[in-house]
Design a protein around this motif. Structure first.
Motif, PDB file in Angstrom:
ATOM      1  N   GLU A  28       1.115   4.075  -2.943  1.00 42.74           N
ATOM      2  CA  GLU A  28       0.957   5.515  -2.731  1.00 42.74           C
ATOM      3  C   GLU A  28       2.128   6.299  -3.325  1.00 42.74           C
ATOM      4  N   LEU A  45      -9.641   1.827  -0.752  1.00 44.74           N
ATOM      5  CA  LEU A  45      -9.539   2.312   0.635  1.00 44.74           C
ATOM      6  C   LEU A  45     -10.879   2.185   1.351  1.00 44.74           C
ATOM      7  N   TYR A 102      -8.049   3.275  -6.455  1.00 44.50           N
ATOM      8  CA  TYR A 102      -7.412   3.264  -5.137  1.00 44.50           C
ATOM      9  C   TYR A 102      -8.386   3.778  -4.070  1.00 44.50           C
ATOM     10  N   TYR A 124      -3.565  -5.061  -2.693  1.00 48.69           N
ATOM     11  CA  TYR A 124      -2.991  -3.864  -3.332  1.00 48.69           C
ATOM     12  C   TYR A 124      -2.075  -4.177  -4.511  1.00 48.69           C
ATOM     13  N   GLU A 144     -11.606  -1.467   2.105  1.00 50.29           N
ATOM     14  CA  GLU A 144     -10.861  -1.941   3.283  1.00 50.29           C
ATOM     15  C   GLU A 144     -11.592  -1.525   4.565  1.00 50.29           C
ATOM     16  N   GLN A 169       0.844  -1.202   0.000  1.00 44.92           N
ATOM     17  CA  GLN A 169       0.000   0.000   0.000  1.00 44.92           C
ATOM     18  C   GLN A 169       0.880   1.254   0.000  1.00 44.92           C
TER      19      GLN A 169
END
Ligand code: CMC
Length: 381
Positions: A281, A297, A293, A319, A300, A277
């Protein structure tokens, strides 16, 4: 259900099948070590080929040893034209994992001598497989598009060269580093399904190409290596942040798995998912955000809310698909890429298995009948 000696455990859950010093996982605390070194430290300081050396020969190489190993790999990256011609006959619509399994097994036609007690034979097999697997994956990808395979570029190191053979462009240094770290994270993970498959095959003392081909077949399934490909399809299907909660609730109600979550061993977030992750980023900062992405998020968050109590958190595959997509890799190559990395672990277990080999021969709990009559065909209904 019990046999004379022990309880039957579906999926062999919790049953040790070997003694190993290659890697260690603590699923409660989210710890992964290769040969005793934490994965976080390796990901920050090492390289994939150094990790291959560490896993297989149980020591970090000296500068000279590493250089020699890297050069050996570089020298063996090309594939024989027989293999390339064979791959040309594969249907371009077939899955690259099937192409890879066939090609890995075919290497055994050329290098089949089984001198399993010769350290030089073992070294050569490791080098050939690690060197040629990326070339075979990239060659199949080019040929299914109607192109000639792109030859390995001797100026590029292992990870960068693979990206080059896929795209014919030298990758951005960050892309190459992110890919190299991703290979490190996937290199080894104790006795998972594909590694067990490699060990069972190795225990018959067959050649290492057969060992790797059998593990490739096992890795291909969606509950194992195939999950990151499915994660990406799932993010596409969800399509927007507001669809995340209903999607999760619906799947839970239908008792369906959410891809990229859950692990037989980790009951917290997989440490490899944490590193990936961060890498994702960094990559997005350099090369632009990925709309999926934000969906990931939110996913998750919602899954943690709904299933965190059961210990269901993102695994390594959650990821990795997003990272590979950003690197321009088609989603059906995600599992073959997992193979490039995991071949290191399979071969480390192969070598370890050979040192104390006993052929695997488990038992079963018989649930069928006994003493049944044979019914002649004309009397069968
Ligand atoms: N989504 C929803 N529920 C889940 C999930 C998930 N992804 N994973 C586990 N559960 C639930 C499952 O329904 C069960 O609930 P209950 O006890 O109420 O019946 C409980 O958690 C235990 O699940 P399990 O299937 O018995 O667990 P397992 O250890 O046999 O399976 C797993 C591990 C990885 C196969 C599973 O979590 C799964 O199918 N995950 C999705 C596929 C995936 O992401 N695979 C990649 C694994 S990591 C890389 C690799 O090893 O290749």
């Amino acid at each position: 259900m019990t046999t004379a000696f022990c309880e039957y455990r579906p999926g062999l859950e919790g049953i040790p099948v070997t003694k190993s010093s290659i890697s260690y996982v603590n699923g409660e605390e989210g710890i992964l070590e290769y040969r005793g070194i934490r994965i976080e430290e390796l990901a920050a300081k090492s390289s994939f080929l150094e990790i291959v050396y560490l896993l297989i020969w149980n020591t970090l190489p000296s500068e000279i040893q590493l250089k020699e190993f890297e050069n050996d790999i570089l020298y063996h990256r090309r594939i024989k034209y027989h293999i390339r011609d064979m791959m040309k006959c594969f249907p371009g619509t077939g899955h690259p994992m099937d192409a890879l399994q066939t090609s890995a097994a075919a290497l055994g036609l050329f290098y089949s001598r089984r001198a399993l007690d010769d350290p030089e034979y073992i070294r050569k097999a490791v080098v050939r497989l690690l060197a040629k697997i990326p070339t075979m994956i990239a060659a199949f990808h080019q040929m299914r598009k109607g192109n000639d395979p792109i030859q390995p570029n001797d100026d590029l190191h292992y990870a960068a060269n693979f990206l080059y053979m896929l795209t014919e462009r030298k990758p951005h240094p960050i892309a190459a580093r992110v890919f190299d770290v991703s290979l490190m994270l996937h290199a080894e993970h104790t006795v998972n399904a594909s590694t067990f498959s490699a060990m069972v095959t190795a225990s018959t003392l067959t050649d290492p190409y057969g060992v790797v081909a059998s593990a490739v077949g096992t890795l291909a399934g969606p509950l194992h290596g195939g999950a990151n490909e499915e994660v990406l399809s799932m993010l596409e299907e969800i399509g927007s942040i507001r669809n995340v909660r209903p999607y999760v609730e619906e799947r839970i109600a239908r008792k369906e798995k959410i891809m990229g979550f859950g692990h037989r061993v980790y009951k917290v977030k997989d440490p490899r998912a944490v590193i990936l992750q961060n890498l994702a980023e960094q990559l997005f900062q350099e090369t632009g955000n990925d709309p999926y992405y934000d969906i990931a998020l939110e996913l998750e968050k919602v899954v943690e809310d709904k299933l965190g109590a059961k210990g269901i958190y993102p695994n390594v595959d959650f990821y990795s698909g997003l990272v590979y997509k950003k690197l321009g890799i088609p989603s059906d190559l995600f599992t073959p890429i997992f193979t490039i990395a995991r071949a290191a672990g399979w071969l480390a277990h192969w070598k370890e298995q050979l040192a104390t080999n006993r052929i695997f021969r488990p038992t079963q709990v018989y649930t069928g009948k006994h003493d049944q009559p044979y019914i002649p065909i004309e009397e069968r209904t």
